[in-house]
Design a protein around this motif. Structure first.
Motif, short mmCIF file in Angstrom:
data_model
loop_
_atom_site.label_atom_id
_atom_site.label_comp_id
_atom_site.label_asym_id
_atom_site.label_seq_id
_atom_site.Cartn_x
_atom_site.Cartn_y
_atom_site.Cartn_z
N ASP A 214 -4.89 -81.54 -61.34
CA ASP A 214 -5.47 -80.20 -61.17
C ASP A 214 -4.44 -79.20 -60.65
O ASP A 214 -4.38 -78.06 -61.11
N GLU B 177 -3.22 -75.78 -62.51
CA GLU B 177 -3.33 -74.45 -61.88
C GLU B 177 -1.99 -73.73 -61.88
O GLU B 177 -1.93 -72.53 -62.16
N GLU C 28 -1.29 -72.49 -65.40
CA GLU C 28 -2.13 -71.34 -65.74
C GLU C 28 -1.62 -70.07 -65.05
O GLU C 28 -1.65 -68.99 -65.63
N GLU C 29 -1.11 -70.22 -63.83
CA GLU C 29 -0.55 -69.06 -63.13
C GLU C 29 0.71 -68.57 -63.83
O GLU C 29 0.92 -67.36 -64.00
#
Length: 112
Positions: free
Chosen positions: A58, A62, A65-66
């Protein structure tokens, strides 16, 4: 084929080079800790961030995605940025990759 110079860029891949530079900027401090390799593939206005990992987590997702969000801002709304995660035991890089790799973990540094 003539090589580009500062005075004449000739056939230099300007868009691809620009995307690679912006990807490097967007990824500063954000490449996932578990990354084996990280790079970008450019197909016109479609840009794919690729990260090789041993397992998908996860926190890594994240971070990616950032990076994708930051890159989207740098490249503009006309560009589509997607993320791909590949599971590998070690960095898997070949001269035939479509990906321009900006980070590759040394085998002795690769997270286990």
């Amino acid at each position: 084929m003539t090589l580009p110079t500062p005075e004449d860029l000739g056939n230099a891949p300007l868009w691809e080079n620009y995307v690679i530079a912006q990807t490097t900027q967007a990824s500063l401090g954000l490449i996932p800790q578990g990354a084996l390799a990280f790079g970008v593939a450019v197909d016109g206005l479609n840009v794919t961030l690729t990260c090789q990992v041993r397992e998908i987590g996860d926190a890594d997702t994240e971070d990616l995605e950032e990076i994708a969000q930051d890159l989207s801002v740098l490249l503009g709304e006309h560009v589509t940025v997607t993320v791909a995660q590949e599971v590998h035991d070690t960095p898997t890089i070949t001269p035939h990759d479509r990906v321009a790799w900006t980070f590759i973990a040394r085998s002795e540094e690769a997270p286990s």
